[in-house]
Design an enzyme around this catalytic site. Structure first.
Site, PDB file in Angstrom:
ATOM      1  N   GLU A   1      17.056 -12.351 -39.557  1.00  0.00           N
ATOM      2  CA  GLU A   1      16.329 -12.351 -40.693  1.00  0.00           C
ATOM      3  C   GLU A   1      17.712 -11.934 -41.860  1.00  0.00           C
ATOM      4  O   GLU A   1      18.607 -11.400 -41.476  1.00  0.00           O
ATOM      5  CB  GLU A   1      15.101 -11.122 -40.936  1.00  0.00           C
TER       6      GLU A   1
ATOM      7  N   ARG B   1      18.157  -7.928 -50.712  1.00  0.00           N
ATOM      8  CA  ARG B   1      18.175  -6.687 -51.720  1.00  0.00           C
ATOM      9  C   ARG B   1      19.332  -5.754 -51.137  1.00  0.00           C
ATOM     10  O   ARG B   1      19.997  -5.739 -50.226  1.00  0.00           O
ATOM     11  CB  ARG B   1      16.734  -6.082 -51.530  1.00  0.00           C
TER      12      ARG B   1
END
Length: 448
Positions: A287, A291
């Site tokens: 993944e 952020r």
């Protein structure tokens, strides 16, 4: 550069972003729930706005209230920290529609990487190595069995939305596959409101390696090294290192180049982390987090680069200011996530901190927003703070961490300090000989 940044978060990450803004001469706005009125990030901000009651859904996840706080205070940018709205594409779009800059990637990049199936397709198209698995979601029992047979057992059924280990179930045989998929769907629906699942090969003893990148949104991207996050409990990271004791320089150069090229193709903007499982010399994309990561301080400690400063510069339209050849790695860093939890049962332990003494000295950093007399509320995650230690070598870093853990005092509540004091003496930890299953096996033996 921005004049005023609203920090749409709480706790240690809100304080971390606040400090970076002040160093850049930017005014700060803290938002808070009624439970956080006395929080340190509220006390130290230039301005503060109460945005709702304790429940996160009514405060820190309340987009209209946060936008209103921006308009009331005149904030021209929002830093979302991690968690809460940090990977909410709709939030980024709404801010932009109101003329407020979202300090992070584009909404489209957040949306692509927020859906694990789409993220895997995109990663594959960008040239990142992926875990063998289904090409998309599996919806029927027949599809589950067909794909599981093709991939080979054991197989991992995963929710396409969300994270944190929820909606993930292992099937070790054809007989288990259908019932495992049913369980994964139920967990995913309950946690994320989306029951879509897909299949991946289950790797037996991998490490969790993540690559920190920074992009300018115009086709330039640099890599700021890797972190080893293999010590996990229920898929939640507990201890992180930079750099990984499992990789050599040739492996690093190769995966760095692959990730930089992929992010340049994507024209990625801001800080991001590409996460891999690593086994038998091979990397497998799992993944991408669009952020700032909880564990970003270990990267800062070995590079000397302030990642929040870099985020703010890029979001304001300025160049990264660094080339790949400018990045120099120095020494070794380890972070321990200290939680307000019972060290054996891991039951949350909210309450008042009666005594608090963080460690100090050369190479020791504590990112925390708690203080003596602070009451940890029961409404949010249990993170007390992060102990980050740097040394010239991994051995020196471990010795310094041992000393720092002995100095750390948190009384009045349960904490996970005893866990780290146990881990620091284990020979497997000293040797860096662990994988993502090691900690749970250690805890199952009744340690701590």
């Amino acid at each position: 550069m921005f004049k005023k940044v609203l920090i749409a978060n709480r706790g240690e990450i809100a304080l971390r972003v606040q400090r970076a803004c002040k160093e850049l001469g930017i005014a700060t706005v803290a938002v808070h729930s009624t439970a956080d009125t006395d929080a340190m990030h509220v006390r130290l901000a230039d301005e503060s706005v109460c945005i709702g009651p304790p429940a996160a859904a009514a405060s820190y996840l309340n987009i209209p209230s946060i936008v209103a706080a921006c308009e009331i205070t005149g904030a021209d940018a929002v830093h979302p920290g991690y968690g809460f709205l940090s990977e909410n594409a709709r939030f980024a779009e709404i801010l932009e529609a109101h003329g407020i800059t979202f300090i992070g990637p584009t909404a489209e990049q957040i949306r692509i990487m927020g859906d694990k199936i789409e993220a895997k397709r995109t990663a594959k198209a960008l040239g990142l190595p992926v875990v063998p698995g289904s090409d998309g979601a599996v919806r029927t029992a027949e599809e589950v069995m067909t794909e599981a047979d093709r991939i080979g057992y054991p197989v991992l059924i995963k929710a396409s939305a969300g994270g944190g280990g929820r909606g993930m179930v292992i099937a070790r045989s054809r007989e288990e596959a259908v019932s495992a998929a049913r369980r994964a769907r139920a967990e995913a629906k309950a946690a994320f409101g989306n029951d879509e699942v897909y299949l991946e090969r289950f790797l037996g003893a991998p490490r969790h390696i993540e690559i920190q990148i920074m992009g300018d949104g115009r086709g330039k991207a640099i890599v700021l090294g890797e972190r080893d996050c293999s010590l996990q409990r229920r898929h939640q990271k507990v201890w992180e290192e930079a750099r990984s004791p499992a990789l050599n320089e040739e492996q690093r150069r190769s995966i760095y180049a692959t990730c930089a090229e992929a992010m340049q193709k994507l024209a990625y903007r801001g800080a991001g982390t590409i996460e891999f499982l690593y086994e038998d010399g091979e990397f497998y994309f799992i993944e991408m987090n669009t952020r700032l990561q909880v564990e970003h301080p270990v990267t800062e400690m070995i590079t000397g680069i302030d990642l929040v400063h870099a985020q703010i510069r890029v979001a304001s339209g300025r160049p990264i200011g660094l080339a790949q050849d400018d990045i120099r790695f120095s020494g070794h860093a380890i972070e321990c996530r200290l939680n307000a939890e019972h060290p054996r049962t891991f039951v949350p332990s909210p309450g008042t901190i009666t005594h608090y003494h963080p460690p100090g000295g050369l190479g020791v950093r504590v990112d925390s927003a708690v203080y003596q007399g602070y009451r940890i509320p029961p409404h949010y995650d249990s993170l007390i703070g992060k102990l980050i230690v740097h040394g010239n070598t991994r051995v020196e870093c471990l010795m310094r961490l041992r000393r720092a853990l002995d100095e750390f005092v948190v009384d009045g509540i349960h904490s996970t300090l005893p866990l780290f004091r146990e881990l620091i003496h284990h020979p497997d930890i000293a040797n860096g000989a662990y994988d993502i299953h090691w900690l749970e096996a250690f805890l199952a033996r009744g340690k701590v």
